[in-house]
Design an enzyme around this catalytic site. Structure first.
Site, PDB file in Angstrom:
ATOM      1  CG  ASP A  11      -7.380  -2.763   9.805  1.00 47.24           C
ATOM      2  OD1 ASP A  11      -7.387  -1.530   9.943  1.00 47.24           O
ATOM      3  OD2 ASP A  11      -8.416  -3.442   9.654  1.00 47.24           O
ATOM      4  CG  ASP A  13     -12.016  -0.970  13.802  1.00 48.20           C
ATOM      5  OD1 ASP A  13     -12.889  -0.913  14.677  1.00 48.20           O
ATOM      6  OD2 ASP A  13     -11.202  -0.050  13.593  1.00 48.20           O
ATOM      7  CG  ASP A 170     -10.566  -6.758   8.362  1.00 47.41           C
ATOM      8  OD1 ASP A 170      -9.930  -5.687   8.366  1.00 47.41           O
ATOM      9  OD2 ASP A 170     -11.738  -6.861   8.767  1.00 47.41           O
TER      10      ASP A 170
END
Length: 219
Positions: A11, A13, A170
């Protein structure tokens, strides 16, 4: 591990890059423009992985369909796109991880829900070496995470089968997307996870506190 990992996917960000400082700056600039008080960074940070809609909701208390939402979102994106990489950096340990992975014959890529008009220039400005084998943005496919479609496109571009890929993210949707695609998954605990979230219940294959732990996990 039953099968060798050939590709590590991230991912963007909150996993590959710490983008929160620039996103927080854009939101607070907009809040001041609109006559509101800026928000503390620690309030904004956990929302960053959920995108512009979540940040507008946090700052202004409105969402899609509410009066003024589209205008605020468009302005926020304009402010952010003008300053994509002022303070954004790869998380500590990412760059040596990418180099070590390359030495082991493992390539890497990005799968993000961030739109390509933001993703592509940001990745270019990060100037990571070795560079990504694939960059899949939120508008690269018909469906976004948690749907597996962008994950499977990343596999194709990376030249790996899903079971040969590891996805690190996250957010719960990251783990869902990776699992639905048939990949191994890791939760990046150093990312933008709020105190009321329970990543231990997301069903990932593991959880890491630093990017360096990815290498240990691969071994």
């Amino acid at each position: 591990m039953p099968s060798k990992i050939r590709t590590v996917l991230f991912d963007l960000d909150g996993t590959l890059a710490d983008t929160a400082p620039d996103l927080a700056h854009a939101l607070n600039t907009q809040l001041v423009e609109e006559g509101k008080k800026a928000l503390p960074y620690e309030i904004i940070r956990p929302e960053v992985s959920h995108g512009a809609t979540a940040l507008i909701k946090l700052g202004f208390g409105i969402g899609p369909g509410d009066a003024g939402f589209d205008r605020l979102r468009e302005r926020f994106l304009a402010l952010y796109s003008a300053n994509l990489c002022l303070h954004t950096k790869p998380f500590t340990g990412i760059e040596p991880l990418l180099k070590s992975s390359q030495q082991q014959g493992i390539n890497w890529g990005i799968v993000t829900n961030k739109p390509s008009f933001l993703t592509d220039p940001l990745v270019a400005q990060l100037n990571l070496a070795p560079g990504p084998i694939c960059v899949i943005s939120g508008d690269s496919t018909n469906n976004r995470k948690p749907h597996p479609e962008p994950m499977l496109l990343a596999c194709t571009q990376a030249g790996s089968q899903p079971h040969e890929c590891l996805y690190v993210g996250d957010a719960e949707r990251d783990i869902q997307a990776g699992r639905h695609a048939g990949m191994k998954t890791l939760v990046a605990l150093f990312g933008y996870i709020s105190k009321d979230e329970t990543p231990q219940n997301w069903g990932a294959d593991g959880m890491i506190r630093t990017p360096r732990e990815i290498l240990d996990w691969l071994k």
